[in-house]
Write an enzyme that holds these catalytic residues in place. Structure first.
Site, mmCIF file in Angstrom:
data_model
loop_
_atom_site.group_PDB
_atom_site.id
_atom_site.type_symbol
_atom_site.label_atom_id
_atom_site.label_comp_id
_atom_site.label_asym_id
_atom_site.label_seq_id
_atom_site.Cartn_x
_atom_site.Cartn_y
_atom_site.Cartn_z
ATOM 1 N N ASP A 81 0.269 9.936 -13.865
ATOM 2 C CA ASP A 81 0.089 10.804 -12.695
ATOM 3 C C ASP A 81 -0.780 12.016 -13.009
ATOM 4 O O ASP A 81 -1.740 12.307 -12.290
ATOM 5 C CB ASP A 81 1.453 11.306 -12.177
ATOM 6 C CG ASP A 81 2.184 10.237 -11.376
ATOM 7 O OD1 ASP A 81 1.541 9.267 -10.947
ATOM 8 O OD2 ASP A 81 3.418 10.382 -11.194
ATOM 9 N N ARG A 141 11.530 23.840 -16.345
ATOM 10 C CA ARG A 141 10.494 24.069 -15.329
ATOM 11 C C ARG A 141 10.090 25.529 -15.166
ATOM 12 O O ARG A 141 8.887 25.834 -15.127
ATOM 13 C CB ARG A 141 10.909 23.469 -13.976
ATOM 14 C CG ARG A 141 11.070 21.948 -13.964
ATOM 15 C CD ARG A 141 10.045 21.247 -14.792
ATOM 16 N NE ARG A 141 10.054 19.796 -14.637
ATOM 17 C CZ ARG A 141 9.641 18.956 -15.559
ATOM 18 N NH1 ARG A 141 9.199 19.410 -16.735
ATOM 19 N NH2 ARG A 141 9.652 17.659 -15.346
ATOM 20 N N ASP A 171 11.543 19.155 -8.965
ATOM 21 C CA ASP A 171 10.633 19.856 -9.868
ATOM 22 C C ASP A 171 9.522 20.598 -9.131
ATOM 23 O O ASP A 171 9.127 21.687 -9.528
ATOM 24 C CB ASP A 171 10.051 18.877 -10.892
ATOM 25 C CG ASP A 171 11.091 18.497 -11.934
ATOM 26 O OD1 ASP A 171 12.007 19.315 -12.179
ATOM 27 O OD2 ASP A 171 10.995 17.399 -12.515
ATOM 28 N N SER A 206 11.437 6.357 -15.122
ATOM 29 C CA SER A 206 10.761 7.641 -15.173
ATOM 30 C C SER A 206 11.615 8.518 -16.095
ATOM 31 O O SER A 206 12.806 8.692 -15.863
ATOM 32 C CB SER A 206 10.683 8.244 -13.772
ATOM 33 O OG SER A 206 10.496 9.642 -13.885
HETATM 34 N N1 ARG Z 1 17.039 14.873 -11.397
HETATM 35 C C1 ARG Z 1 16.741 15.766 -12.475
HETATM 36 C C2 ARG Z 1 16.485 17.139 -11.957
HETATM 37 O O1 ARG Z 1 16.214 17.292 -10.814
HETATM 38 C C3 ARG Z 1 15.619 15.295 -13.344
HETATM 39 C C4 ARG Z 1 14.289 15.132 -12.660
HETATM 40 C C5 ARG Z 1 13.211 14.475 -13.507
HETATM 41 N N2 ARG Z 1 13.637 13.191 -13.959
HETATM 42 C C6 ARG Z 1 12.844 12.218 -14.415
HETATM 43 N N3 ARG Z 1 13.411 11.147 -14.869
HETATM 44 N N4 ARG Z 1 11.567 12.355 -14.444
HETATM 45 O O2 ARG Z 1 16.561 18.091 -12.700
#
Ligand code: ARG
Length: 394
Positions: A14, A93, A122, A174
């Site tokens: 991505d 983040r 995110d 992912s």
């Molecule tokens: N659901 C988790 C959060 O919102 C992780 C998000 C990213 N997860 C991923 N497998 N890319 O903090």
């Protein structure tokens, strides 16, 4: 003169496509890579960013800052979202976003960008943090609006533009990883009725294949900060890495969660956080020993609120700062050591001690050494129950 955008770049498909796409839409693209313990940004990833047209790749090692300024406060707050998620992704983040803004300022960029979709948390965390720090920066989120509707189309685009993508290495999931934990979603996990397949185990051994003999580890805390392992001083990054390895070998720290996202949907994600799980058990136990009843129980409510704020991308908000000040104050007594036993997926505290311990053996004992004045209990209970006398028959 073209505008400069600093993109939070992971090296994956991505964000690699984002580099090219932003270039085609009139931006000079700087790729920013943060090392938060997902593994050293590889030369391959840097080369991929360049191949996609990045004018520059900036790499920062943020591991220490991540642990001391993000993981430790969350640990001290006992931040666990919806009872299971130790917030590894959510904690990283605001750190990455803050550095994104810093790089943008240094390079006089007018925009920042990320590769998040429009369905996740995110994007919220990145953008709220960026706007909190500098509302004048333009925030671009190409994935939310671009023309590609499938991974295959992105792969095609990458190939057409000579961006080297390792399609064979592609995982069916992912995955987001850092020192505090691993988040695994999509693929077979999208059916919430299905047990997570064996290949979702990333940093942890399944308990049935974990080490046969239990292991003991003693974590030492100084004012709420983990500082020693088995009595030996250990820096923050090394301490987390060591506990990740140890906990992983013993099957500690998996969670399978249906969670409530900020954007309103429920999603299913599997989490691994061996070090965080061990440290949380230990820290909670230390507080049980050193905090008085009122503070201890009040703080449990704060933990849930703190977790909600972190999850929802509100790291830099006034309420979160105020809760940090509260949590910091509570850590003045949180010095001591906790011994844990790790065995086939379980992590149990077996011993704790502290110079600030509120446990008094002479008061707790049932032996002849007892100094507790049992007769005083009678008057205490009379007055304590006075407001309710007779009211049970109302
Ligand atoms: N659901 C988790 C959060 O919102 C992780 C998000 C990213 N997860 C991923 N497998 N890319 O903090």
């Amino acid at each position: 003169m073209s505008r400069t955008v600093v993109l939070a770049y992971s090296g994956g498909l991505d964000t690699s496509v984002c580099v090219k796409w932003l270039g085609e839409h009139g931006y000079r693209v700087v790729a920013f890579m943060a090392n938060v313990g997902q593994g050293e940004p590889s030369a391959k990833a840097v080369a991929r960013a360049k191949a996609a047209g990045a004018s520059r790749v900036v790499v920062r090692d943020l591991r220490r800052e991540f642990v001391t300024d993000y993981c430790w406060p969350a640990l001290q707050a006992h931040a666990v979202y919806e009872g299971k998620y130790l917030l590894a992704t959510a904690l990283s983040r605001p750190l990455i976003a803050a550095h994104l803004v810093d790089v943008a300022h240094r390079l006089r960029a007018s925009a920042v960008a990320h590769g998040c979709t429009g369905k996740g948390n995110d994007q919220v965390r990145f953008e709220v943090t960026v706007r909190t720090l500098d509302p004048r920066l333009e925030v671009l989120a190409p994935v939310r609006g671009w023309e590609f509707t499938s991974r295959e189309q992105e792969i095609d685009y990458a190939k057409r533009h000579g961006i080297p993508i390792d399609v064979s290495k592609r995982s069916p999931y992912s995955i987001d990883q850092n020192l505090w934990g691993t988040s695994i979603e999509s693929g077979a996990l999208e059916d919430p009725g299905t047990e997570p397949p064996a290949d979702t185990y990333r940093s942890i051994r399944p308990p049935e294949r974990a080490a046969r003999a239990p292991a003991y580890v003693t974590v030492g805390f100084s004012r709420g900060v983990p500082t020693t392992l088995n009595g030996t001083p250990c820096g923050p990054v090394a301490l987390v890495e060591r506990l990740n390895r140890l906990g992983g070998a013993h099957g500690i720290g998996r969670a399978d969660l249906i969670e409530s996202r900020v954007v309103g949907i429920k999603s299913r994600e599997v989490y691994e956080a061996p070090a965080g799980t061990i440290l949380l058990e230990a820290h909670q136990e230390l507080e049980r020993l050193v905090l008085d009843r009122e503070l201890l129980q009040f703080k449990q409510g704060v933990a849930a609120d703190y977790a909600r704020l972190v999850y929802a991308g509100l790291w830099l908000t006034p309420l979160k700062r105020a809760l940090d000040a509260f949590v910091r104050e509570t850590q003045r007594r949180a010095t001591g050591a906790v011994r844990l036993k790790l065995f086939k997926g379980t992590c149990r505290v077996v011993g704790r001690r502290s110079p600030h311990s509120l446990y008094r053996e002479r008061l707790a004992t049932y032996s002849a050494r007892d100094e507790f004045d049992q007769r005083a209990a009678e008057g205490f209970i009379k007055l304590y129950g006075l407001p309710y006398e007779g009211s049970g028959s109302d």
